[in-house]
Design an enzyme around this catalytic site. Structure first.
Site, mmCIF file in Angstrom:
data_model
loop_
_atom_site.group_PDB
_atom_site.id
_atom_site.type_symbol
_atom_site.label_atom_id
_atom_site.label_comp_id
_atom_site.label_asym_id
_atom_site.label_seq_id
_atom_site.Cartn_x
_atom_site.Cartn_y
_atom_site.Cartn_z
ATOM 1 C CG ASP A 46 -0.193 -0.138 2.534
ATOM 2 O OD1 ASP A 46 1.029 -0.354 2.494
ATOM 3 O OD2 ASP A 46 -0.831 -0.018 3.601
ATOM 4 C CD GLU A 47 4.571 2.866 3.147
ATOM 5 O OE1 GLU A 47 5.436 3.724 3.273
ATOM 6 O OE2 GLU A 47 4.529 1.811 3.824
#
Lengths: 362, 386
Positions: free
Chosen positions: B104-105
């Site tokens: 998620d990054e």
């Protein structure tokens, strides 16, 4: 067997036949060179069952006879002899090679197992060594290395009326080259010749505007020039109908200098080769764009060209394009393409050499 | 001066759950295990749950105590990965240099792309809007001259945040940060720094690099000396291209029914083919992995002379490989493709691959629109006989 021969003649003869020496065959005779001495003629033969080559050189015969010696050894030995006069004779079941004060005794290989030279009697069209070399060079690069399709590992040699047509394909691209011979042959003939045979044949040709006779026999094709005959086994099978893929209409085309095109593709290839990414060929309003993008970066080049037909874009293997462009003889090339159909590359002013290649779907 | 953008999806797993279960919206949502799970650990808590003190890596049992009315759901990693891929597919539209940090990054090196936007804020907004439009999720974005600062910036106004840190603002921004915010400073180093009476970044500034190195070690000393000044030269390193794509399945009990395994193989092949096509790759090699009841694991692979990306080829090859394996009860089966290239060289003589790839195109379109697995081949379904 006993004869005198000029070293230079012997080397010239061995140079030709050694291309048919088997490497590491279970039958020792196939790794040998067969020497046959008749009235002032020495016939050298090598035969690895794929290719057989026979050539004749002059000699002074003291006693006729025949022997087989190890091909590699004989070939390397005679090259290293410092004197031009060489005497070869059978002594005590060995072949003695003498030159000046040097004597070498070579063990012999039994002639009993030596295969009969394949016979080819039916003459077809003859052509010059120049033309034959051109046909080989412009076709053989396009064969396949995939063992699963033996047909594609060979070059189709087709005789039709007055011309030779050589065709090779790996099923992704196809190269077609033709040569007129000035004679006519009544029947249409097709032979599929293994690529390595043609490459070796190309290396044997004298390239002195010599006429090469072509003959066929049972699953064999032979090429005869000067005092040499080069015979190759053929590949059994049916070559696909190349005409259906070769002669199609691609609506868009441009013409570009061959060298310019090669250099542009080579630069693009620097970016594409590691990841084997295709090169995009895009034609818009007379502007040709050649470009590629990979993990290494991006290349983009523009050229103003003569455009025929609609704007078009498609991606191709740069290697496939370069293979063709590097072997063809022309200053200007024509590139015809349309969507996912095969593209056609050819010399701008001739239809003697045609090359089609399929795009890469991205 | 570089322009680095850090993108961090807000409470990612929880957000995906809300996306799929709109009734969870606004509820304290805890991902990691059911309420009665004795061994589970919180992997993500929604912002609502965080208000109760629930945070990731906390045992579920403790979260239950803190937030008894929370909604507890086990994670669906596959689904999160799928959404993650959707998000990651957006990044290349913004910059060719993307470094995914986790599911998620990611960092995007936007250097040189600034002039496409009226301002850096506009750049960040564009990305946030795009992610929102394509996935329905919110992300927090930080834009700064380097990775360290960009990551701090994205954290600054979470959730749904956008924070641009300009070079002239860096010193003021860093001054009052606790030392624990510096990259590389964990619990232990933090205690060490506190012991030296260094609590905030401003406390570090008066000291020389040599002094810091002497006190906390040369690597960390040099690192915090530079970070405290907002200096971080680490490049954004694009992810290495994937070398293979695979899926495997562990059975709850050992299986020796060939029709069953064949069906699983068909399903795995479809999953693998789908991912292969989503990444625009073509493969040349198919491998299968089989783990037997006694944990003996074998792999078999086959390389084709041509490239492919269709489910049929993957399945046929995988099945062929499985047929060559002496079957004993199986506990795990997997299908992997490798040997990638971009694009597929079309053939002059065959039109065979055409129809198979058209079927895949239609199926992918449907699956992309609804959800993977919406439409599937009949061979993945149980037959009447078993």
């Amino acid at each position: 067997m006993h004869f005198n021969v000029k070293g230079a003649d012997l080397i010239a003869g061995v140079n030709i036949v050694e291309r048919a020496i088997a490497t590491n065959d279970s039958i020792p005779a196939l790794q040998g060179i067969h020497l046959l001495v008749e009235q002032n003629v020495l016939t050298l033969t090598a035969n690895n069952l794929q290719i057989a080559i026979k050539t004749k050189i002059p000699c002074t015969t003291l006693q006729p006879g025949e022997q087989i010696v190890d091909g590699r050894l004989f070939s390397e030995l005679i090259r290293k002899l410092p004197y031009d006069n060489v005497i070869v004779q059978t002594q005590d079941n060995q072949v003695t090679v003498s030159s000046g004060t040097m004597d070498f005794s070579l063990n012999t290989i039994s002639t009993d197992d030596y295969p009969e030279y394949p016979s080819c009697e039916e003459k077809v069209l003859a052509l010059t060594d120049y033309e034959l070399e051109r046909l080989i060079k412009n076709s053989s690069f396009a064969t396949s290395n995939d063992d699963h399709q033996p047909i594609f590992s060979g070059v189709l040699v087709e005789i039709e009326q007055d011309k030779y047509q050589f065709v090779a394909t790996d099923s992704n691209r196809l190269s077609y080259v033709q040569a007129q011979t000035g004679q006519t042959f009544a029947e249409k003939k097709q032979f599929i010749v293994p690529k390595p045979s043609l490459v070796e044949l190309g290396r044997c040709l004298p390239i002195t505007e010599t006429l090469v006779e072509v003959l066929f026999g049972d699953n064999q094709l032979a090429f005869r020039f000067n005092d040499t005959i080069f015979t190759t086994r053929l590949i059994d099978g049916k070559f696909p109908n190349y005409r259906s893929v070769l002669f199609t209409e691609q609506k868009t085309a441009f013409v570009i200098k061959r060298q310019q095109f090669i250099q542009a593709l080579e630069r693009a290839h620097l970016f594409s080769r590691a990841e084997k990414v295709p090169v995009l060929i895009q034609l818009t309003d007379g502007v040709l764009e050649i470009g590629t993008t990979s993990g290494l970066g991006r290349s983009q080049e523009q050229y103003s060209v003569e455009q025929e037909g609609n704007d078009e874009r498609a991606a191709y293997s740069p290697k496939f394009m370069l293979d063709m462009l590097k072997t063809m003889d022309a200053d200007q090339v024509e590139f015809r393409f349309e969507g996912t159909r095969q593209a056609l590359i050819k010399p701008a002013d001739s239809d003697d050499h045609l090359y089609v290649l399929m795009p890469i779907r991205i | 001066m570089r322009t680095i953008m850090h993108v961090d999806m807000d409470a990612f797993f929880a957000a995906v759950e809300v996306l799929d279960h709109p009734e969870y919206a606004g509820q304290p949502l805890i991902i990691g295990g059911r309420k009665d799970s004795s061994r589970g650990v919180v992997s993500t808590a929604s912002y609502e749950a965080r208000k109760f003190g629930v945070h990731s890596a906390m045992p579920i049992a403790k979260a239950v105590v803190l937030c008894p009315h929370g909604i507890f759901v086990p994670g669906r990693m596959e689904r999160y990965q799928e959404v993650s891929r959707q998000v990651q597919a957006i990044f290349p539209q913004f910059s060719p240099i993307v470094e995914p940090l986790s599911i998620d990054e990611a960092f995007l090196d936007m250097t040189g792309c600034e002039h496409f936007y009226s301002s850096l804020e506009h750049m960040g907004q564009s990305l946030k809007r795009k992610i929102r439009a394509e996935t329905g999720l919110t992300a927090s974005v930080g834009i700064a001259p380097n990775k360290f600062l960009a990551k701090l910036a994205s954290d600054w106004q979470k959730p749904d945040g956008l924070f641009v840190l300009r070079p002239q603002e860096v010193a003021g921004f860093l001054r009052d940060l606790p030392v624990g915010k510096l990259w590389g400073v964990g619990k232990k180093s933090q205690a060490l720094l506190h012991g030296l009476n260094l609590h905030y970044v401003r406390d570090i500034l008066p000291h020389s690099e040599a002094w810091l190195q002497a006190k906390v070690g040369s690597a960390l000393g040099s690192q915090i000396y530079h970070l405290a000044r907002g200096i971080d030269e680490r490049p954004v390193v694009p992810e290495q291209q994937a070398q293979s794509i695979g899926h495997e399945l562990t059975f709850s009990e050992d299986v020796d029914s060939f029709p069953f395994l064949r069906r699983q193989l068909a399903e795995l092949s479809e999953k693998v083919g789908w991912r292969l096509r989503e990444q625009d790759f073509y493969a040349k090699t198919v491998s299968i992995k089989v783990r037997f009841h006694d944990f003996r694991t074998i792999t078999r692979s086959h390389t084709l002379p041509h490239t492919f990306n269709d489910d049929d080829t993957i399945f046929q090859q995988a099945l062929h490989l499985l047929e060559g394996v002496k079957l004993e009860p199986v506990r795990l089966i997997g299908v992997t493709v490798s040997n990638f290239s971009q694009g597929t060289q079309l053939s002059l003589f065959s039109t065979l691959d055409q129809s198979s790839s058209q079927v895949n195109e239609v199926m992918d379109g449907i699956n992309r629109r609804f959800a993977p697995g919406t439409i599937t081949k009949g061979r993945t379904l149980p037959s009447k006989s078993d």
